[in-house]
Motif scaffolding. Structure first.
Motif, PDB file in Angstrom:
ATOM      1  N   ASP A  89      35.630  38.949  44.035  1.00  0.00           N
ATOM      2  CA  ASP A  89      34.595  38.126  44.847  1.00  0.00           C
ATOM      3  C   ASP A  89      35.163  37.181  45.833  1.00  0.00           C
ATOM      4  O   ASP A  89      34.914  35.927  45.848  1.00  0.00           O
ATOM      5  N   LEU A  90      35.889  37.804  46.681  1.00  0.00           N
ATOM      6  CA  LEU A  90      36.611  36.937  47.565  1.00  0.00           C
ATOM      7  C   LEU A  90      36.413  37.076  48.929  1.00  0.00           C
ATOM      8  O   LEU A  90      36.865  36.552  50.116  1.00  0.00           O
ATOM      9  N   ALA A  91      35.406  38.227  49.175  1.00  0.00           N
ATOM     10  CA  ALA A  91      35.174  38.614  50.613  1.00  0.00           C
ATOM     11  C   ALA A  91      34.563  37.268  51.518  1.00  0.00           C
ATOM     12  O   ALA A  91      34.876  37.519  52.975  1.00  0.00           O
ATOM     13  N   ASP A  92      34.088  36.434  51.107  1.00  0.00           N
ATOM     14  CA  ASP A  92      33.547  35.233  51.763  1.00  0.00           C
ATOM     15  C   ASP A  92      34.821  34.493  52.527  1.00  0.00           C
ATOM     16  O   ASP A  92      34.810  33.734  53.385  1.00  0.00           O
ATOM     17  N   LEU A  93      36.029  34.594  51.754  1.00  0.00           N
ATOM     18  CA  LEU A  93      37.113  33.863  52.149  1.00  0.00           C
ATOM     19  C   LEU A  93      38.123  34.721  53.157  1.00  0.00           C
ATOM     20  O   LEU A  93      39.081  34.397  53.739  1.00  0.00           O
ATOM     21  N   ALA A  94      37.634  36.036  53.314  1.00  0.00           N
ATOM     22  CA  ALA A  94      38.622  36.948  53.896  1.00  0.00           C
ATOM     23  C   ALA A  94      39.019  36.525  55.304  1.00  0.00           C
ATOM     24  O   ALA A  94      40.415  36.674  55.693  1.00  0.00           O
ATOM     25  N   THR A 129      44.962  30.303  44.169  1.00  0.00           N
ATOM     26  CA  THR A 129      45.381  31.112  42.775  1.00  0.00           C
ATOM     27  C   THR A 129      44.854  32.506  43.061  1.00  0.00           C
ATOM     28  O   THR A 129      45.212  33.411  42.677  1.00  0.00           O
ATOM     29  N   ARG A 130      43.383  32.560  43.339  1.00  0.00           N
ATOM     30  CA  ARG A 130      42.700  33.895  43.277  1.00  0.00           C
ATOM     31  C   ARG A 130      43.024  34.574  44.280  1.00  0.00           C
ATOM     32  O   ARG A 130      43.135  36.097  44.149  1.00  0.00           O
ATOM     33  N   VAL A 131      43.593  34.146  45.652  1.00  0.00           N
ATOM     34  CA  VAL A 131      44.066  35.141  46.844  1.00  0.00           C
ATOM     35  C   VAL A 131      45.443  35.602  46.138  1.00  0.00           C
ATOM     36  O   VAL A 131      45.690  36.990  46.498  1.00  0.00           O
ATOM     37  N   CYS A 132      46.342  34.733  45.324  1.00  0.00           N
ATOM     38  CA  CYS A 132      47.638  35.446  45.172  1.00  0.00           C
ATOM     39  C   CYS A 132      47.334  36.417  43.992  1.00  0.00           C
ATOM     40  O   CYS A 132      48.080  37.402  43.947  1.00  0.00           O
ATOM     41  N   LEU A 133      46.293  36.236  43.138  1.00  0.00           N
ATOM     42  CA  LEU A 133      45.966  37.333  42.389  1.00  0.00           C
ATOM     43  C   LEU A 133      45.681  38.476  42.990  1.00  0.00           C
ATOM     44  O   LEU A 133      46.030  39.560  42.401  1.00  0.00           O
ATOM     45  N   ALA A 134      44.734  38.274  44.234  1.00  0.00           N
ATOM     46  CA  ALA A 134      44.259  39.588  44.718  1.00  0.00           C
ATOM     47  C   ALA A 134      45.535  40.175  45.341  1.00  0.00           C
ATOM     48  O   ALA A 134      45.851  41.362  45.370  1.00  0.00           O
ATOM     49  N   LYS A 135      46.754  39.631  45.974  1.00  0.00           N
ATOM     50  CA  LYS A 135      47.885  39.995  46.365  1.00  0.00           C
ATOM     51  C   LYS A 135      48.666  41.013  45.058  1.00  0.00           C
ATOM     52  O   LYS A 135      48.927  41.980  45.547  1.00  0.00           O
TER      53      LYS A 135
END
Lengths: 263, 260
Positions: B139-144, B157-163
């Motif tokens: 659910d990170l598309a808005d931050l792309a 933290t969530r982006v690092c998890l996405a990584k």
């Protein structure tokens, strides 16, 4: 060695340069200042009676070649520091990326950066002082190649030192290359050194490049002996730098320093 | 925490494979006179979430770093998917990933660019598509298109998890994944982890100081003290075994006894 991993890391840094004016200017700003400072100084010196013939050629040629060495070293050291500053080093080394691929990517980046720098400095030297860098001729290719390889060796050693001792050693990224400058006979011949230093200077690959350059400008022909020495010494320097890097990387892994290198 | 499973959930256990995703045998790590890890052995099976607990300095991060190859063990063996780590680093790390509150991503790049770099590093066939999949999943598309420098700590933290999900890992190693997150963000991260195990059968080894989180999330915990595993089992079961009401009470008691 996987090309896709090397290119991924190259892309990461190109994004950075595309967007950061400060980083982009670093490629042009200091070379521009160097060319202005040394160029005007050379013109001033030429006005004195008995000035060295071809002083502009000697000094500007030396300056451009030195910048190639320095930017080549910076390409490796600063790319590594960018990862330290952004606390990204651990992300990279828990991926399948190998230390060799990391170095290969920084070498590619250094080639891109120094290519840009060289275009600017060579164009400025021509536009401001009418100096044609390419008059050095065919020897230019091995001169430049040797300086790039020496820059890589110094960059690899610098990177190893920062890996081992952390950010407190980052001044090495700017300082180590200049340790070689006085002994590389960049702006003066090896013959000006006192005995002892003179013999030692011949073991610096750059000394052979700069002596060779002066020889070419003075009409002395293709400096095969100098280039052979520079090539041989550079091979030894690069092997020693890589051995030092891999040995340091092993120590860093043994002591868990990768986690702390950004502290 | 609605999706969090309870230990012993039969639907989850049935997906566990017989061969361990991680096998650690007699792992030891010493720094000069300090023994950070002393003869630790454990397995993590596919589809299992295991918590690595212990007070500060117990050896949790040392074990994680050893598993990732950024720290060389003094002795012992680490195997992933039945392969020895030392001889198969690249192929193993292509199937493993890691996230920590204490690492970051380059600030001058957007979220999409950062994830794209890692998709390429891990050899994704279609990096752009892979990045979009992970952005959608978390659910990170808005931050792309946002620069990582403009993210809050929770978003980072969530982006690092996405990584950490960019290579669709079979094993995920997480060092305090919810530290410094507000309860809502922490809950989102926990739900993501539970979803990963459910959908991808991912083995997850997680360190945390949040005992309620560990109770809700983990099938099993390994309790470390002074570099040794001193307790092991399902979180509520080991608390009950030692006569404590919950894991937090047990943690406090053991940690304080250990400190004298």
């Amino acid at each position: 060695m996987k090309l896709h991993r090397v290119l991924a890391l190259v892309l990461r840094h190109l994004y950075l340069y595309k967007r950061s004016l400060a980083r982009f200017m670093e490629v042009f700003y200091f070379p521009l200042l160097d060319i202005l400072l040394w160029g005007f100084l050379t013109i001033y010196l030429q006005r004195f009676p008995g000035a060295v013939p071809g002083a502009v050629s000697f000094l500007l040629g030396a300056l451009i070649l030195w910048d190639i060495l320095y930017r080549s070293q910076q390409g490796i050291s600063l790319s590594f520091l960018e990862e330290v500053w952004s606390r990204n080093l651990l992300n990279l080394f828990v991926s399948p990326l190998t230390a060799g691929e990391f170095l290969a990517a920084t070498m590619v980046l250094s080639l891109i950066k120094l290519g840009l720098t060289a275009v600017v400095t060579i164009a400025l030297a021509w536009a401001l002082y009418g100096y044609n860098f390419f008059l050095i001729g065919l020897a230019l290719v091995p001169f430049v190649a040797n300086l790039i390889v020496l820059g890589w060796s110094i960059g690899i050693v610098t990177t190893a030192i920062i890996l081992r001792f952390g950010q407190k050693a980052e001044v090495m990224a700017w300082g180590l290359a200049f340790l070689f400058q006085p002994f590389s006979a960049v702006f003066y011949p090896v013959s000006v050194f006192p005995p002892g230093v003179r013999e030692a200077a011949w073991f610096v690959p750059a000394s052979h490049v700069f002596e060779g350059m002066r020889s070419v400008i003075a009409g002395g022909g293709f400096p095969l002996a100098h280039l052979a020495w520079a090539g041989g010494l550079n091979a030894v320097y690069l092997m020693l730098a890589l051995a030092w890097f891999y040995s340091t990387f092993r120590v860093v892994r043994e002591r868990g320093l990768l986690l702390r290198v950004g502290e | 925490m609605g999706e969090s499973k309870t230990p012993g959930d039969s639907g989850v256990i049935s997906t566990l494979s017989a061969s361990p995703a991680i096998e650690v045998r007699d792992l030891a790590k010493s720094y000069r006179n300090i023994e950070a890890v002393r003869g630790v052995s454990f397995d993590v099976r596919r589809g299992e979430i295991v918590g690595l607990l212990g007070p500060n300095g117990a050896g949790k991060t040392t074990i994680l770093q050893t598993l990732l190859g950024t720290l060389t063990p003094t002795s012992g063996q680490v195997r992933f998917f039945g392969l020895d780590f030392a001889g198969n680093r690249e192929s193993i790390l292509a199937r493993v990933n890691f996230s920590s509150t204490y690492v970051s991503l380059p600030y001058s790049l957007t979220v999409r660019e950062n994830l794209g770099i890692f998709a390429r590093l891990y050899g994704a066939a279609e990096p752009g598509k892979r990045v979009q999949d992970v952005l959608d999943r978390l659910d990170l598309a808005d931050l792309a298109e946002r620069y990582t420098s403009h993210l809050s700590s929770g978003q980072m933290t969530r982006v690092c998890l996405a990584k950490a999900l960019i290579n669709d890992p079979e094993v995920l190693l997480l060092d305090e994944p919810t530290a410094s997150l507000d309860p809502d963000m922490a809950d989102r991260v926990r739900k993501t982890l539970v979803g990963l195990r459910r959908d991808r059968n991912t083995a997850i080894l997680v360190t945390s100081h949040n005992m309620r989180e560990i109770e809700a999330l983990c099938d099993r915990v390994l309790f470390l003290q002074a570099g040794r595993i001193v307790m092991e089992g399902p979180p509520r079961e080991i608390a009950a075994r030692f006569g404590d009401a919950d894991l937090e009470t047990l943690f406090l008691r053991v940690a304080r006894e250990g400190r004298g």
